[in-house]
Design a protein around this motif. Structure first.
Motif, short mmCIF file in Angstrom:
data_model
loop_
_atom_site.label_atom_id
_atom_site.label_comp_id
_atom_site.label_asym_id
_atom_site.label_seq_id
_atom_site.Cartn_x
_atom_site.Cartn_y
_atom_site.Cartn_z
N GLN A 45 163.13 -6.31 99.64
CA GLN A 45 162.95 -5.64 98.36
C GLN A 45 164.19 -5.77 97.47
O GLN A 45 164.47 -4.92 96.63
CB GLN A 45 162.58 -4.17 98.56
CG GLN A 45 161.30 -3.97 99.35
CD GLN A 45 160.89 -2.52 99.51
OE1 GLN A 45 161.65 -1.60 99.18
NE2 GLN A 45 159.69 -2.31 100.01
N ARG A 47 167.35 -5.46 98.14
CA ARG A 47 168.31 -4.37 98.36
C ARG A 47 169.55 -4.92 99.08
O ARG A 47 169.44 -5.74 99.98
CB ARG A 47 167.68 -3.24 99.16
CG ARG A 47 166.47 -2.62 98.48
CD ARG A 47 165.82 -1.52 99.35
NE ARG A 47 164.55 -1.08 98.77
CZ ARG A 47 164.43 -0.08 97.90
NH1 ARG A 47 165.50 0.57 97.49
NH2 ARG A 47 163.24 0.26 97.44
N GLY A 70 172.64 1.57 95.61
CA GLY A 70 172.20 0.69 94.54
C GLY A 70 173.36 0.17 93.71
O GLY A 70 174.53 0.41 94.01
N VAL A 74 170.76 -1.74 88.86
CA VAL A 74 169.53 -1.25 89.51
C VAL A 74 169.92 -0.20 90.54
O VAL A 74 170.07 -0.49 91.73
CB VAL A 74 168.76 -2.41 90.19
CG1 VAL A 74 167.42 -1.91 90.70
CG2 VAL A 74 168.56 -3.58 89.23
N PRO A 77 165.99 0.45 93.34
CA PRO A 77 164.96 -0.58 93.18
C PRO A 77 163.56 -0.02 93.42
O PRO A 77 163.37 0.95 94.17
CB PRO A 77 165.32 -1.62 94.25
CG PRO A 77 166.78 -1.39 94.51
CD PRO A 77 166.99 0.08 94.34
N ALA A 85 160.43 3.90 92.32
CA ALA A 85 161.86 3.60 92.47
C ALA A 85 162.43 4.46 93.59
O ALA A 85 162.23 5.69 93.60
CB ALA A 85 162.59 3.87 91.16
N ASN A 88 168.27 3.04 97.87
CA ASN A 88 168.37 2.18 99.05
C ASN A 88 168.54 3.02 100.31
O ASN A 88 169.26 4.03 100.31
CB ASN A 88 169.55 1.23 98.92
CG ASN A 88 169.31 0.12 97.92
OD1 ASN A 88 168.20 -0.03 97.39
ND2 ASN A 88 170.33 -0.67 97.66
N ALA A 422 166.93 -13.03 92.91
CA ALA A 422 167.40 -11.68 93.17
C ALA A 422 168.89 -11.62 93.48
O ALA A 422 169.49 -10.54 93.43
CB ALA A 422 166.62 -11.08 94.35
N ASP A 424 172.59 -11.17 93.39
CA ASP A 424 173.34 -10.44 92.38
C ASP A 424 174.66 -11.13 92.07
O ASP A 424 175.19 -11.88 92.88
CB ASP A 424 173.59 -9.01 92.86
CG ASP A 424 173.98 -8.06 91.75
OD1 ASP A 424 173.80 -8.42 90.56
OD2 ASP A 424 174.48 -6.96 92.05
N ASN A 460 171.89 -8.85 97.71
CA ASN A 460 170.45 -8.65 97.47
C ASN A 460 169.58 -9.88 97.79
O ASN A 460 168.45 -9.95 97.32
CB ASN A 460 170.18 -8.23 96.02
CG ASN A 460 171.01 -7.06 95.56
OD1 ASN A 460 171.64 -6.37 96.37
ND2 ASN A 460 171.04 -6.81 94.28
#
Length: 481
Positions: A45, A47, A70, A74, A77, A85, A88, A422, A424, A460
């Protein structure tokens, strides 16, 4: 949604020299690899992930994966399974078929960003193994952000049930739990101690009724002490009652300490946190350089060393592998590495070797994010123990080391995942603002008894399930694939 199906491109890997690395990763490019290949993938996801623990649960294999908090962009998430939402927390993934991992549940953690939220650490014990556990239960011990430790019954891993909460803390981190005794070494921030992280020791033989045994740390960290405060704890590893040792690692990227402790004296000695009582169970310390810390202190005792086979004494050695943690992006600190200490003479531990990924092999200082070691696998299952070690090296991926001769550890494989949409960014301050780059940040690694290697990404990029190929399989004694 999470991805479980692998594309052909995702399975491409390089079997050649480490010198062929490209400096800049691009979305859609294949992973970089030697003697390791991708078996399965899950995006978790998107994370930020920390500790993976792989548990053989009945006829299934379940991965329990802790997450950092997070990000600024974000903070919470969206969980595509609920449409909400969620801060994490803990990802629970069925990896029975490693080529098709199935995401079962996200269990939210503490609200917060980066180190201040999430549920980074996770350990798992079967109730039938714990002396006073429910034999029909499977227990997951996890941190809850910075404020608590929790125990959940995950006998149905898709539907965890909270059993116990140990709260009132100011920080938590990398715990250890002995499944055969129930003794837990909980890295905590006790409100009255002078350090962010120390050890709270609990008897969790009956997880529903935790029994505190004592607080422990270095003299100078305890309540009421004065003067300089020794560097904080990162994590312990215990050899249990048979080995009767606990190996504590203090410091992350500087001023590290390996502390060797008599487990029996730790548990049964005087418990008032006075300087003398804190020193009582200590056998020795190995102070490290001001440049290096101790994230993971992994014992490999009674190791046969082929080179010494004909020697009258010292044919086997007690070794502790010490892994530092890189903290700053783009090589903004001293190199964090892997060190091997000979602790055969416990009162006089000594460094015997080291390992790092050569920067020039991939121009890693220019790739973005952290470059340097962070953690090793911690499983002591026979498949790899005392033969192979796997080191998470941030933007240099995971590294497979032949450690059969700990005086001369040798890299025999690596895998650097492909970046995704995704993945980061990681930034550093520059004049007039900041410079940001997107890069893989392989954060932690674990193995299972079947020989699969699990790596998770801090930036992530998810969970990658790997296996050894070629000469690396031969080192481990695995059948050809």
């Amino acid at each position: 949604m999470f991805r479980c199906v692998l594309t052909a491109a995702a399975l491409v890997f390089f079997a050649g020299s480490a010198l062929v690395h490209a400096q800049k990763q691009t979305i859609g490019a294949p992973p970089e690899a030697s003697n390791m290949k991708l078996v399965g993938f899950n995006d978790l996801q998107a994370r930020s992930a920390y500790q993976p623990t792989i548990h053989h649960q009945g006829d299934r294999w379940i991965a329990y994966i802790g997450h950092h908090g997070g990000t600024d962009d974000v903070p919470a998430p969206v969980n595509p399974m609920t449409g909400k939402a969620e801060p994490n927390g803990t990802s629970i993934v069925d990896v029975t078929d490693p080529a098709h991992p199935k995401y079962l549940r996200h269990l939210p953690g503490q609200e917060g960003k980066y180190e201040s939220g999430g549920a980074q650490m996770v350990r798992v014990c079967d109730g039938k193994s714990l002396p006073k556990g429910d034999p029909n239960a499977v227990y997951m011990l996890r941190t809850f952000g910075s404020e608590a430790h929790e125990i959940w019954n995950v006998v149905d891993p898709a539907n965890p049930v909270l059993i116990t909460r140990i709260g009132g803390l100011k920080d938590t981190h990398k715990n250890w739990w002995e499944c055969d005794t129930g003794i837990a070494l909980l890295v905590s921030g006790a409100p009255d101690w002078r350090t962010r992280r120390m050890t709270q020791i609990y008897d969790l033989a009956d997880p529903a009724h935790p029994q505190k045994i004592r607080d422990f740390g270095l003299p100078g960290q305890e309540p009421g002490s004065t003067g300089a405060v020794p560097t904080e704890l990162h994590g312990p590893i215990s050899t249990g009652p048979n080995g009767n040792r606990v190996y504590f690692g203090y410091g992350t990227n500087k001023g590290g300490i390996l502390q060797i402790v008599d487990r029996d004296k730790l548990l049964n000695g005087p418990k008032e946190p006075t300087p003398d009582n804190l020193r009582y169970p200590e056998i020795s310390r190995l102070p490290m350089s001001a440049f290096n810390g101790a994230h993971t202190t992994f014992p490999m005792l009674d190791m046969p060393v082929t080179e010494f086979a004909d020697d009258k004494d010292g044919k086997t050695r007690d070794i502790v592998m010490i892994v530092d943690e890189a903290i700053l992006n783009e090589c903004g600190e001293a190199r964090q590495m892997v060190w091997f200490a000979d602790v055969t003479t416990e009162t006089r531990p000594m460094m015997i070797s080291s390992y790092t990924v050569p920067e020039a092999s991939g121009q890693f200082c220019q790739r973005g994010g952290r470059f340097g070691s962070h953690s090793s696998n911690e499983s002591m299952a026979p498949v790899y123990y005392k033969k192979m070690a796997f080191i998470a090296f941030f933007n240099a991926g995971v590294r497979a080391l032949d450690i059969r001769d700990p005086y001369h550890p040798k890299e025999v494989g690596y895998f650097i995942p492909s970046i995704t949409q995704a993945t980061d960014k990681r930034c550093i301050p520059v004049e007039g603002g900041e410079r940001c780059k997107v890069a893989i940040q392989t954060n932690n690694v674990e193995t299972d008894d079947r020989g699969y290697i699990y790596i998770v990404d801090r930036a992530n990029t998810g969970l990658h399930i790997l296996e050894l190929t070629g000469p690396a399989r031969t080192v481990a004694g695995l059948p050809k694939n």
